[in-house]
Design a protein around this motif. Structure first.
Motif, PDB file in Angstrom:
ATOM      1  N   ASP A 209       0.838  -1.208   0.000  1.00 27.98           N
ATOM      2  CA  ASP A 209       0.000   0.000   0.000  1.00 27.98           C
ATOM      3  C   ASP A 209       0.869   1.252   0.000  1.00 27.98           C
ATOM      4  O   ASP A 209       0.592   2.237  -0.684  1.00 27.98           O
ATOM      5  N   LEU A 210       1.939   1.233   0.804  1.00 28.13           N
ATOM      6  CA  LEU A 210       2.774   2.418   0.931  1.00 28.13           C
ATOM      7  C   LEU A 210       3.503   2.752  -0.364  1.00 28.13           C
ATOM      8  O   LEU A 210       3.577   3.906  -0.781  1.00 28.13           O
ATOM      9  N   PHE A 211       4.035   1.736  -1.028  1.00 23.08           N
ATOM     10  CA  PHE A 211       4.896   1.981  -2.168  1.00 23.08           C
ATOM     11  C   PHE A 211       4.213   1.749  -3.507  1.00 23.08           C
ATOM     12  O   PHE A 211       4.834   1.638  -4.542  1.00 23.08           O
ATOM     13  N   GLY A 212       2.884   1.628  -3.485  1.00 22.05           N
ATOM     14  CA  GLY A 212       2.158   1.573  -4.734  1.00 22.05           C
ATOM     15  C   GLY A 212       2.226   0.244  -5.433  1.00 22.05           C
ATOM     16  O   GLY A 212       1.932   0.139  -6.623  1.00 22.05           O
ATOM     17  N   GLY A 213       2.585  -0.831  -4.721  1.00 26.14           N
ATOM     18  CA  GLY A 213       2.726  -2.119  -5.375  1.00 26.14           C
ATOM     19  C   GLY A 213       1.451  -2.911  -5.444  1.00 26.14           C
ATOM     20  O   GLY A 213       1.407  -3.988  -6.014  1.00 26.14           O
ATOM     21  N   ALA A 214       0.357  -2.395  -4.814  1.00 25.20           N
ATOM     22  CA  ALA A 214      -0.894  -3.149  -4.816  1.00 25.20           C
ATOM     23  C   ALA A 214      -2.021  -2.210  -5.161  1.00 25.20           C
ATOM     24  O   ALA A 214      -2.047  -1.060  -4.749  1.00 25.20           O
ATOM     25  N   THR A 215      -2.974  -2.690  -5.893  1.00 22.30           N
ATOM     26  CA  THR A 215      -4.127  -1.884  -6.276  1.00 22.30           C
ATOM     27  C   THR A 215      -5.393  -2.409  -5.656  1.00 22.30           C
ATOM     28  O   THR A 215      -6.390  -1.713  -5.595  1.00 22.30           O
ATOM     29  N   LYS A 216      -5.362  -3.655  -5.147  1.00 19.99           N
ATOM     30  CA  LYS A 216      -6.554  -4.244  -4.555  1.00 19.99           C
ATOM     31  C   LYS A 216      -6.710  -3.753  -3.118  1.00 19.99           C
ATOM     32  O   LYS A 216      -5.771  -3.810  -2.323  1.00 19.99           O
ATOM     33  N   GLU A 217      -7.880  -3.263  -2.742  1.00 20.90           N
ATOM     34  CA  GLU A 217      -8.132  -2.762  -1.406  1.00 20.90           C
ATOM     35  C   GLU A 217      -8.203  -3.915  -0.407  1.00 20.90           C
ATOM     36  O   GLU A 217      -8.660  -5.007  -0.736  1.00 20.90           O
ATOM     37  N   ARG A 218      -7.724  -3.630   0.773  1.00 25.00           N
ATOM     38  CA  ARG A 218      -7.678  -4.654   1.797  1.00 25.00           C
ATOM     39  C   ARG A 218      -9.076  -4.978   2.317  1.00 25.00           C
ATOM     40  O   ARG A 218      -9.844  -4.074   2.639  1.00 25.00           O
ATOM     41  N   GLU A 219      -9.375  -6.240   2.400  1.00 23.56           N
ATOM     42  CA  GLU A 219     -10.682  -6.673   2.904  1.00 23.56           C
ATOM     43  C   GLU A 219     -10.751  -6.425   4.408  1.00 23.56           C
ATOM     44  O   GLU A 219      -9.777  -6.659   5.134  1.00 23.56           O
ATOM     45  N   PRO A 220     -11.881  -5.952   4.903  1.00 25.71           N
ATOM     46  CA  PRO A 220     -12.014  -5.792   6.358  1.00 25.71           C
ATOM     47  C   PRO A 220     -12.015  -7.154   7.029  1.00 25.71           C
ATOM     48  O   PRO A 220     -12.469  -8.134   6.454  1.00 25.71           O
ATOM     49  N   PRO A 221     -11.466  -7.249   8.239  1.00 26.64           N
ATOM     50  CA  PRO A 221     -11.410  -8.549   8.917  1.00 26.64           C
ATOM     51  C   PRO A 221     -12.799  -9.038   9.284  1.00 26.64           C
ATOM     52  O   PRO A 221     -13.693  -8.254   9.576  1.00 26.64           O
ATOM     53  N   ARG A 222     -12.970 -10.329   9.251  1.00 23.23           N
ATOM     54  CA  ARG A 222     -14.238 -10.904   9.689  1.00 23.23           C
ATOM     55  C   ARG A 222     -14.297 -10.862  11.205  1.00 23.23           C
ATOM     56  O   ARG A 222     -13.297 -11.060  11.900  1.00 23.23           O
ATOM     57  N   PRO A 223     -15.454 -10.553  11.754  1.00 25.27           N
ATOM     58  CA  PRO A 223     -15.558 -10.485  13.218  1.00 25.27           C
ATOM     59  C   PRO A 223     -15.301 -11.845  13.850  1.00 25.27           C
ATOM     60  O   PRO A 223     -15.555 -12.890  13.254  1.00 25.27           O
ATOM     61  N   GLN A 224     -14.773 -11.808  15.053  1.00 24.41           N
ATOM     62  CA  GLN A 224     -14.478 -13.021  15.807  1.00 24.41           C
ATOM     63  C   GLN A 224     -15.395 -13.107  17.024  1.00 24.41           C
ATOM     64  O   GLN A 224     -15.917 -12.096  17.498  1.00 24.41           O
ATOM     65  N   PRO A 225     -15.624 -14.332  17.535  1.00 18.99           N
ATOM     66  CA  PRO A 225     -16.433 -14.455  18.759  1.00 18.99           C
ATOM     67  C   PRO A 225     -15.833 -13.597  19.875  1.00 18.99           C
ATOM     68  O   PRO A 225     -14.618 -13.577  20.071  1.00 18.99           O
ATOM     69  N   LYS A 226     -16.691 -12.901  20.575  1.00 21.30           N
ATOM     70  CA  LYS A 226     -16.220 -11.986  21.613  1.00 21.30           C
ATOM     71  C   LYS A 226     -17.175 -12.021  22.796  1.00 21.30           C
ATOM     72  O   LYS A 226     -18.378 -11.816  22.647  1.00 21.30           O
TER      73      LYS A 226
END
Length: 384
Positions: A121-138
């Motif tokens: 992300d920092l150096f422009g090597g990826a164009t695909k947005e990061r998926e939000p994490p799936r919630p975990q039992p809490k």
């Protein structure tokens, strides 16, 4: 002034995990918060520095820039994105050495985002947005509620019903906060991953709880609006054991806030506040009371009735008892929470009361007594 090391400010190692950084920040924020230390400029400055350190180290991108350059600014972030160094060099220049670091294995606690992704992300090597994490039992959060008791209720115990405003797991999304579907910009933080909080006269940012700092999430559940839980008002039966004091905690399992994704709910903790008694004073499991006695009872001795927390009791006053003398009734104090079935003791301090002069005959009797009893209680003080 030299810039302080953010890791030293928070008291964590340079390889500390995000949850360790968050835990350290919360501990220090509670300690140095201006509302806890009103008027303390040193604590206020320490709180600002702690917040500044957390703001940088809790953000993966900012932390990466900080680890590289030893400080963070938007200009440095831009330089990192271009692959430049502060002196005009390139990322491969000496001083930017991560030899032996496993880029693929090092992941954040958010659930699957590696440092390889962050640098992409920092150096422009990826164009695909990061998926939000799936919630975990809490597990659900515990709830604390105060409960006022009379002195007698605290000694004898009490069973009562209280109204608790809590929550329960959403039945539609099972506590996930969403039902799957497309990824959208988080409405709580507007995609920044950070939300602003006010603390007295200060404002500081923290990780958005709705998207866990990613800035993106799946469309929220229409029933719980993304919270994963629904509000619930419930009447809970509470049994207060005999012997509680002010500040005692009574735990009711499973009656706290609802859990998420099948995790258990939190607990309800009742914090007791016991009122004062007209005659009794409690210290630990022992009970103290002052009882008046007459001059004849003190001089000649007597058997008198005294109050206890369980009713009346008989106490023998020996002849020649002085005012302020204490007597103990064993096992007549408060029930012990630490040793079920045991009780403290009751201590009785007697206070000799002077007779009322109600007639000339009473005065004459006292004069005659004074002539017959020539003892001077002030002799030991060298007085006549």
């Amino acid at each position: 002034m030299a810039k302080q090391d953010y890791y030293e400010v928070l008291g964590v190692k340079r390889d500390a995990k995000p949850e360790e950084i968050k835990k350290a920040y919360r501990r220090l924020a509670r300690k140095f918060h201006p509302d806890v230390n009103p008027g303390d400029k040193a604590s206020e400055e320490r709180f600002k520095l702690t917040t500044e350190a957390h703001d940088v180290l809790s953000d993966p991108k900012k932390r990466t820039v900080y680890d590289r350059f030893g400080q963070y600014s938007d200009n440095l972030a831009d330089a990192a994105a271009r692959g430049a160094t502060p002196g005009g060099g390139h990322a491969s220049a000496p001083g930017f050495d991560f030899t032996g670091f496993d880029w693929g294995a090092a992941t954040s606690s958010g659930g699957g985002t590696s440092f390889r992704d962050i640098f992409s992300d920092l150096f422009g090597g990826a164009t695909k947005e990061r998926e939000p994490p799936r919630p975990q039992p809490k597990r659900g959060v515990d709830i604390e509620m105060p409960l006022a008791l009379s002195f007698a209720e605290a000694i004898k115990g009490l069973t009562t019903n209280i109204i608790v405003h809590r929550s329960e797991q959403c039945s539609r999304c099972n506590g996930a906060g969403d039902t799957g579907g497309t990824v959208v910009i988080c409405s709580a933080c507007k995609g920044s991953g950070q939300v602003q909080r006010a603390g007295g006269r200060l404002r500081f940012s923290q990780e958005c709880p709705d998207c866990e700092g990613t800035g993106r999430r799946r469309a929220p559940c229409s029933l719980c609006k993304g919270k994963g839980t629904l509000p619930k008002t419930e009447t809970v039966k509470v049994r207060i054991p005999a012997g509680v004091e002010t500040g005692s905690r009574v735990r009711i399992p499973g009656k706290g806030e609802g859990g998420r994704l099948g995790a258990p709910p939190g607990d309800l903790h009742i914090i007791t506040n016991v009122g004062q008694h007209k005659h009794f004073t409690r210290k630990g499991d022992n009970i103290y009371v002052t009882v008046p006695i007459t001059v004849p009872e003190a001089a000649l001795g007597a058997k008198i009735e005294v109050p206890t927390v369980e009713g009346k009791a008989q106490l023998r006053i020996p002849p020649g008892t002085q005012s302020g003398q204490k007597f103990r009734l064993r096992q007549r104090g408060a029930p012990s929470l630490r040793n079920p079935g045991a009780h403290g003791d009751q201590f009785i301090e007697v206070q000799v009361t002077l007779p009322k002069v109600i007639s000339e005959e009473t005065k004459e009797l006292l004069r005659q007594y004074g002539k017959m009893n020539s003892d001077n209680p002030r002799v030991e003080m060298g007085l006549e």
